[in-house]
Structure formats: structure tokens, C-alpha cells
Design an enzyme around this catalytic site. Structure first.
Site, PDB file in Angstrom:
ATOM      1  N   ARG A 158     -78.549 -18.641  77.056  1.00 33.11           N
ATOM      2  CA  ARG A 158     -79.527 -18.917  78.101  1.00 33.11           C
ATOM      3  C   ARG A 158     -80.913 -18.829  77.469  1.00 33.11           C
ATOM      4  O   ARG A 158     -81.135 -18.051  76.542  1.00 33.11           O
ATOM      5  CB  ARG A 158     -79.410 -17.899  79.234  1.00 33.11           C
ATOM      6  CG  ARG A 158     -78.054 -17.880  79.935  1.00 33.11           C
ATOM      7  CD  ARG A 158     -78.020 -16.802  81.015  1.00 33.11           C
ATOM      8  NE  ARG A 158     -76.733 -16.784  81.719  1.00 33.11           N
ATOM      9  CZ  ARG A 158     -75.699 -16.025  81.368  1.00 33.11           C
ATOM     10  NH1 ARG A 158     -75.796 -15.219  80.302  1.00 33.11           N
ATOM     11  NH2 ARG A 158     -74.570 -16.074  82.057  1.00 33.11           N
ATOM     12  N   LYS A 182     -76.692 -11.357  81.248  1.00 34.26           N
ATOM     13  CA  LYS A 182     -76.862 -10.933  82.634  1.00 34.26           C
ATOM     14  C   LYS A 182     -76.060  -9.664  82.903  1.00 34.26           C
ATOM     15  O   LYS A 182     -74.974  -9.485  82.382  1.00 34.26           O
ATOM     16  CB  LYS A 182     -76.396 -12.041  83.588  1.00 34.26           C
ATOM     17  CG  LYS A 182     -77.338 -13.233  83.658  1.00 34.26           C
ATOM     18  CD  LYS A 182     -76.869 -14.215  84.706  1.00 34.26           C
ATOM     19  CE  LYS A 182     -77.839 -15.371  84.870  1.00 34.26           C
ATOM     20  NZ  LYS A 182     -77.395 -16.329  85.910  1.00 34.26           N
ATOM     21  N   HIS A 254     -81.938 -25.834  78.922  1.00 28.40           N
ATOM     22  CA  HIS A 254     -80.687 -25.765  79.681  1.00 28.40           C
ATOM     23  C   HIS A 254     -79.780 -26.946  79.357  1.00 28.40           C
ATOM     24  O   HIS A 254     -78.551 -26.805  79.314  1.00 28.40           O
ATOM     25  CB  HIS A 254     -80.992 -25.720  81.178  1.00 28.40           C
ATOM     26  CG  HIS A 254     -79.900 -25.092  81.986  1.00 28.40           C
ATOM     27  ND1 HIS A 254     -79.433 -23.812  81.741  1.00 28.40           N
ATOM     28  CD2 HIS A 254     -79.162 -25.558  83.030  1.00 28.40           C
ATOM     29  CE1 HIS A 254     -78.471 -23.521  82.594  1.00 28.40           C
ATOM     30  NE2 HIS A 254     -78.280 -24.566  83.381  1.00 28.40           N
ATOM     31  N   ARG A 257     -77.998 -26.128  76.234  1.00 27.71           N
ATOM     32  CA  ARG A 257     -76.910 -25.172  76.510  1.00 27.71           C
ATOM     33  C   ARG A 257     -75.686 -25.924  77.033  1.00 27.71           C
ATOM     34  O   ARG A 257     -74.558 -25.653  76.614  1.00 27.71           O
ATOM     35  CB  ARG A 257     -77.393 -24.133  77.523  1.00 27.71           C
ATOM     36  CG  ARG A 257     -76.337 -23.144  78.022  1.00 27.71           C
ATOM     37  CD  ARG A 257     -77.022 -22.053  78.840  1.00 27.71           C
ATOM     38  NE  ARG A 257     -76.167 -21.386  79.787  1.00 27.71           N
ATOM     39  CZ  ARG A 257     -75.413 -20.308  79.515  1.00 27.71           C
ATOM     40  NH1 ARG A 257     -75.411 -19.796  78.284  1.00 27.71           N
ATOM     41  NH2 ARG A 257     -74.681 -19.734  80.445  1.00 27.71           N
ATOM     42  N   HIS A 280     -70.437 -16.293  80.959  1.00 31.50           N
ATOM     43  CA  HIS A 280     -70.129 -16.422  82.387  1.00 31.50           C
ATOM     44  C   HIS A 280     -69.181 -15.300  82.801  1.00 31.50           C
ATOM     45  O   HIS A 280     -68.129 -15.121  82.194  1.00 31.50           O
ATOM     46  CB  HIS A 280     -69.471 -17.765  82.690  1.00 31.50           C
ATOM     47  CG  HIS A 280     -70.405 -18.924  82.603  1.00 31.50           C
ATOM     48  ND1 HIS A 280     -69.969 -20.232  82.461  1.00 31.50           N
ATOM     49  CD2 HIS A 280     -71.767 -18.993  82.647  1.00 31.50           C
ATOM     50  CE1 HIS A 280     -71.019 -21.038  82.418  1.00 31.50           C
ATOM     51  NE2 HIS A 280     -72.108 -20.315  82.531  1.00 31.50           N
ATOM     52  N   TYR A 289     -67.477 -27.858  83.782  1.00 27.64           N
ATOM     53  CA  TYR A 289     -67.215 -28.672  82.590  1.00 27.64           C
ATOM     54  C   TYR A 289     -65.806 -29.255  82.572  1.00 27.64           C
ATOM     55  O   TYR A 289     -65.413 -29.865  81.578  1.00 27.64           O
ATOM     56  CB  TYR A 289     -67.422 -27.828  81.325  1.00 27.64           C
ATOM     57  CG  TYR A 289     -68.822 -27.320  81.164  1.00 27.64           C
ATOM     58  CD1 TYR A 289     -69.851 -28.169  80.758  1.00 27.64           C
ATOM     59  CD2 TYR A 289     -69.136 -25.996  81.432  1.00 27.64           C
ATOM     60  CE1 TYR A 289     -71.145 -27.712  80.622  1.00 27.64           C
ATOM     61  CE2 TYR A 289     -70.432 -25.533  81.295  1.00 27.64           C
ATOM     62  CZ  TYR A 289     -71.429 -26.394  80.890  1.00 27.64           C
ATOM     63  OH  TYR A 289     -72.713 -25.935  80.762  1.00 27.64           O
TER      64      TYR A 289
END
Length: 309
Positions: A158, A182, A254, A257, A280, A289
Site C-alpha cells: 500500500r 493495517k 494503487h 499495486r 489482506h 482479482y
């Protein structure tokens, strides 16, 4: 008291016009959605004004089966909500059958994907500018941009993770980066040879700058304290894209990415591995995807099945 569906719709539209000042386009949209629902239910012997939750859900399911977009289904439900709230407030019903219904989920748009060729053009241009920049201020910025791009495409970080990397991650095992993502969750991501080389060239020059020993960031902001702002990186990236002959509007951190993830899947990586590399928490996030996997499987069958067309 029972009211015919057609009369209930007319009364509702009259209220929306007189009391709420709804625009003509809005009224026509409400009319289309309500009359379509009323017609469908009437064919099953149900008066729209007396419909229950299951009947409303059935009309939405029919829309989905007919290929209507989630936005169209949500618009229909919104019209029905307003309609039944009107009937409830006027005393024609004792309940609102839409109260427990959730709006249809909007499909996530497929991510923009750069081709391998265009990513190559971008990286080649960054390498060229890093090698040719002569003025010290321009050279350090060019080396930084090249290192950022090679690292981003090699790892799929990210943008906030990338610009916020501490310099210590580049002074340990150069084959991997330890990334805090995250939720303060750490993950290890491998670095390509090109990314390691670009980082090393940048780091060598960075370490020669005054005050670099006290700066904890791998990619410092040279004009102020702290690390490089992601907005500055995005702006520099768009400028580079234009100089590489690419549409600047189609290039962003992005997008790179997404290119990282898509190109891995196109070349045989499995979805679970890509999930771990992207950081994720839930595999459902990575499933945007799956169209890449579907294309790959279709190609595989077309090329290798003995009876394929």
C-alpha cells in the site's frame, strides 16, 4: 383499510410532489419502479399495497435474475421504502415490509490494471532518469522515485506502507522487507533483484546527505521533516508516466499495486499467496482479482484440452 395499488401509487406521488417538492424526473422514476413492482406482484395475485417482506424480496430477486445492476435494484428498494413509509404514516398499513431488507450490495469495480509492457516502460524511464540526473538535488529525487517504483512493483505495498518504511528495513536482510500493515500486522515480502539494486543506489546517496543519520525514514521528505508524503509520490509518479509516454490519469501507486497482484496471478500465483503478499485480512478482498484467474484458466483449457475449439 385496503387500497388498490394504482390508487396508492397515485396518492404517494401526489404527496411527494406537493409536500416534498420532488422533481418531475424523481416522480417518474418512482412511478416506473412502483408500477413495475405492482405489475409483477399482481401477476401472482398480490396487491402491492398489501405486500409482505417476502414479496418485496422476491421482486428484487427477480431483478437480479434478469440482470439488473445492483444500483437499479437499490433504486427500486428505495422507492418501495418511501412508498410503504407513506402508507404506514397515513394509517393504511400497520407495518413497513421493507424495514428489515438490506440494500443490494454494489459490485466492486474491477481494478485498473497496467500491462506488463507499460509497467516496463515506466520502470525503464525511472531508471534512465536516475542514471542521467546530474544536479545533486535532481539526482537524489530521481533515485528515490526509481527505488519507490521498483519496490512498489516488486512488493505490492500500500502507498502508505511504502512511504512510511523505516530505514532499518533496508539495512537487514536485503532479500525481504518486514512491513507493518493495517491493524499493526507484520508481514514479510520478498524483494526482486532490481528493487534491491535500486534501493541500494538510493540508500548510498541518501546516507551521504547531512543529517541522514538522524532520519528514521527510508524515503524522507527532503524539503521538510518526516517521510515523503503519498500525495507527493503520486504527483511525481504521474509526471514520470507522462514523460514515459503513458496517460498520467491511468497511473497511480494503487494502480501499480493492482498490477503487482494481477501479473502474479497471470503467471501462475494462487489467490491465497497473493492475499498474504497484499496484506489482506480476508480472502474476499483479494477476490476482485478472480477475473484474472478465470482468464488464465480459459486460456489454459483452450491451449491444452484436446477437443477445445
Amino acid at each position: 383499510m385496503t387500497m388498490r395499488a394504482s390508487l396508492a401509487i397515485e396518492n404517494f406521488l401526489e404527496m411527494m410532489s406537493a409536500e416534498r417538492g420532488a422533481a418531475q424526473n424523481t416522480l417518474e422514476s418512482y412511478r416506473r419502479d412502483l408500477e413495475a413492482a405492482a405489475e409483477e406482484l399482481a401477476a401472482k395475485g398480490v396487491n402491492l399495497a398489501e405486500a409482505e417482506t417476502g414479496h418485496i424480496r422476491m421482486t428484487l430477486d427477480t431483478m437480479a435474475a434478469q440482470g439488473f445492476a445492483p444500483t437499479s435494484q437499490a433504486r427500486r428498494l428505495s422507492a418501495l421504502r418511501q412508498f410503504f413509509r407513506f402508507l404506514y404514516s397515513e394509517g393504511f398499513r400497520q407495518d413497513d415490509p421493507t424495514g428489515i431488507l438490506d440494500a443490494p450490495k454494489k459490485q466492486k469495480p474491477l481494478p485498473k490494471i497496467m500491462s506488463v509492457e507499460n509497467v516496463g516502460r515506466l520502470l525503464d524511464r525511472a531508471a534512465l532518469e536516475a542514471n542521467e540526473a546530474a544536479e545533486p538535488g535532481e539526482r537524489i529525487k530521481a533515485l528515490r522515485l526509481h527505488a519507490l517504483l521498483e519496490t512498489l512493483y516488486a512488493t505490492g505495498l500500500r502507498v502508505s506502507e511504502l512511504v512510511g518504511l523505516p530505514v532499518t528495513v533496508a539495512r537487514t536482510d536485503h532479500r525481504f522487507l518486514l512491513v507493518r500493515g493495517k491493524g499493526s500486522k507484520d508481514r514479510m515480502v520478498p524483494l526482486s533483484r532490481k528493487a534491491r539494486d535500486a534501493l541500494q543506489k538510493f540508500l548510498t546517496l541518501r546516507d551521504s546527505l547531512p543529517g541522514s543519520d538522524d532520519n528514521p525514514w527510508l524515503f524522507p521528505a527532503f524539503s521538510e521533516s518526516g517521510h515523503l508524503a503519498r500525495q507527493v509520490f503520486a504527483r511525481e509518479l504521474k509526471g514520470l508516466a507522462a514523460r514515459a509516454g503513458l496517460a498520467a490519469s491511468s497511473v497511480s501507486p494503487h494502480v501499480l499495486r493492482h498490477a503487482f497482484a494481477s501479473h502474479l496471478l497471470q503467471n501462475g500465483a494462487d489467490l491465497r499467496t497473493v492475499q498474504q503478499l497484499l496484506g489482506h485480512a480476508d480472502i474476499s478482498t483479494t477476490q476482485i482479482y478472480t477475473h484474472v484467474l478465470e482468464e488464465r484458466l480459459h486460456k489454459l483449457v483452450s491451449e491444452h484440452h484436446p477437443l477445445a475449439d
